[in-house]
Design a protein around this motif. Structure first.
Motif, mmCIF file in Angstrom:
data_model
loop_
_atom_site.group_PDB
_atom_site.id
_atom_site.type_symbol
_atom_site.label_atom_id
_atom_site.label_comp_id
_atom_site.label_asym_id
_atom_site.label_seq_id
_atom_site.Cartn_x
_atom_site.Cartn_y
_atom_site.Cartn_z
ATOM 1 N N SER A 1 0.823 -1.202 0.000
ATOM 2 C CA SER A 1 0.000 0.000 0.000
ATOM 3 C C SER A 1 0.858 1.253 0.000
ATOM 4 O O SER A 1 1.846 1.346 0.742
ATOM 5 C CB SER A 1 -0.915 0.016 1.232
ATOM 6 O OG SER A 1 -1.553 1.270 1.371
ATOM 7 N N GLY A 2 0.443 2.229 -0.812
ATOM 8 C CA GLY A 2 1.124 3.514 -0.811
ATOM 9 C C GLY A 2 0.916 4.318 0.452
ATOM 10 O O GLY A 2 1.467 5.419 0.574
ATOM 11 N N HIS A 3 0.170 3.768 1.414
ATOM 12 C CA HIS A 3 -0.132 4.486 2.649
ATOM 13 C C HIS A 3 0.675 4.001 3.850
ATOM 14 O O HIS A 3 0.344 4.353 4.992
ATOM 15 C CB HIS A 3 -1.630 4.388 2.945
ATOM 16 C CG HIS A 3 -2.447 5.200 2.000
ATOM 17 N ND1 HIS A 3 -2.771 6.515 2.234
ATOM 18 C CD2 HIS A 3 -2.970 4.898 0.782
ATOM 19 C CE1 HIS A 3 -3.479 6.981 1.218
ATOM 20 N NE2 HIS A 3 -3.599 6.018 0.317
ATOM 21 N N TRP A 4 1.697 3.204 3.615
ATOM 22 C CA TRP A 4 2.508 2.731 4.739
ATOM 23 C C TRP A 4 3.965 2.684 4.311
ATOM 24 O O TRP A 4 4.309 2.040 3.319
ATOM 25 C CB TRP A 4 2.044 1.341 5.181
ATOM 26 C CG TRP A 4 2.751 0.785 6.380
ATOM 27 C CD1 TRP A 4 3.386 1.476 7.370
ATOM 28 C CD2 TRP A 4 2.886 -0.604 6.729
ATOM 29 N NE1 TRP A 4 3.906 0.612 8.316
ATOM 30 C CE2 TRP A 4 3.606 -0.665 7.952
ATOM 31 C CE3 TRP A 4 2.462 -1.792 6.134
ATOM 32 C CZ2 TRP A 4 3.909 -1.869 8.584
ATOM 33 C CZ3 TRP A 4 2.753 -2.994 6.757
ATOM 34 C CH2 TRP A 4 3.472 -3.031 7.979
ATOM 35 N N GLU A 5 4.804 3.363 5.050
ATOM 36 C CA GLU A 5 6.233 3.227 4.852
ATOM 37 C C GLU A 5 6.886 2.991 6.199
ATOM 38 O O GLU A 5 6.346 3.355 7.247
ATOM 39 C CB GLU A 5 6.833 4.456 4.180
ATOM 40 C CG GLU A 5 6.825 5.715 5.032
ATOM 41 C CD GLU A 5 7.547 6.866 4.338
ATOM 42 O OE1 GLU A 5 8.728 7.082 4.658
ATOM 43 O OE2 GLU A 5 6.926 7.534 3.503
#
Length: 277
Positions: A58-62
């Motif tokens: 997901s682009g919402h977790w780094e």
């Protein structure tokens, strides 16, 4: 994990905005996206079998290193603001897959890539929104994999390569982001830059050799309107992982439209062959 009857394709999907499946005023203009997500789940049914699990980048977790969600029953992460109260009570009850989280960590570390697990992380809307459309019964176990801080495209391609064996183990790898993600730019001003970057993505992914494709993606920031399309590349890097997992295979467009309410041109791709039904 055991072998699966067929090698699954991988996907990069444009996941839409916020909790859109739970809001009629958003779900209606995203009907084309919803239809594409339902086709993705149909394509990923190997001989009619559901995937054993979904691995969603997901682009919402780094995180500082690639990190696999490892809870048996993940909670929810409502990482959006200003939406109706009911959208903060959504539950997507798909089970987690701790054994898969361990397998992901092992594959990454086996390739010399630092990796970790997180038992507290819940599903963010980059995962629960599209998967609620793809698997509305929440019957398929799901885990997320974080992006790695620093946003190095080569590291994300390498992570995808390391995870490729999962495709033979019944795991559907989904990179979830957006092919255009500039929330400050909507309407007529978004049309030309989003169309230019989208055209570059189509040419890059669908033309040339696999080596040329990967090389172009490493230099994505030099593409037309690249930094207008992605002022921050968190929503593009899931593409690198999905492609890296199927680096030598054909890319096929599975979704493409100009969204009337934003002016954005957006697309999604499959890497590899759809499964026989």
């Amino acid at each position: 994990m055991t072998e699966h009857p067929a090698r699954l394709p991988t996907y990069f999907i444009s996941h839409g905005g916020g909790p859109w499946p739970w809001m009629a005023e958003m779900a209606e203009p995203m009907a084309t996206l919803a239809a594409s997500l339902r086709r993705v789940s149909a394509e990923a049914a190997a001989g009619g079998m559901l995937p054993r699990a979904v691995l969603c980048i997901s682009g919402h977790w780094e995180a500082p290193v690639f990190t696999a969600q490892a809870a048996a029953r993940p909670g929810m992460v409502f990482d959006y603001h200003g939406f109706p109260e009911h959208t903060y009570r959504i539950r997507y009850p798909a089970p987690g897959a701790p054994a898969l989280a361990q397998r992901v960590q092992d594959l990454l570390q086996g390739a010399g890539i630092a990796a970790a697990q997180d038992t507290g992380r819940g599903y963010d809307h980059g995962t629960f929104a599209p998967l609620a459309v793809m698997y509305p019964q929440a019957e398929v176990p799901v885990i997320q994999l974080s992006l790695k801080a620093g946003y190095d495209p080569a590291e994300h391609l390498a992570a995808g390569r390391a995870l490729a064996p999962l495709r033979d183990e019944g795991v559907l790898i989904v990179g979830s982001g957006l092919s255009f993600h500039n929330l400050r730019l909507r309407g007529p001003g978004a049309q030309a830059p989003s169309a230019a970057f989208d055209a570059w993505l189509h040419e890059t992914l669908e033309s040339g050799t696999p080596a040329e494709r990967s090389a172009r993606l490493l230099q994505w920031s030099q593409a037309p309107a690249a930094r207008i399309a992605h002022p921050q590349e968190d929503h593009l890097l899931p593409l690198m992982v999905a492609l890296g997992s199927a680096e030598g295979e054909k890319a096929t467009t599975v979704y493409h439209e100009v969204m009337a309410w934003t002016g954005w041109t957006v697309s999604s791709w499959r890497f590899g062959s759809p499964q026989a039904r």
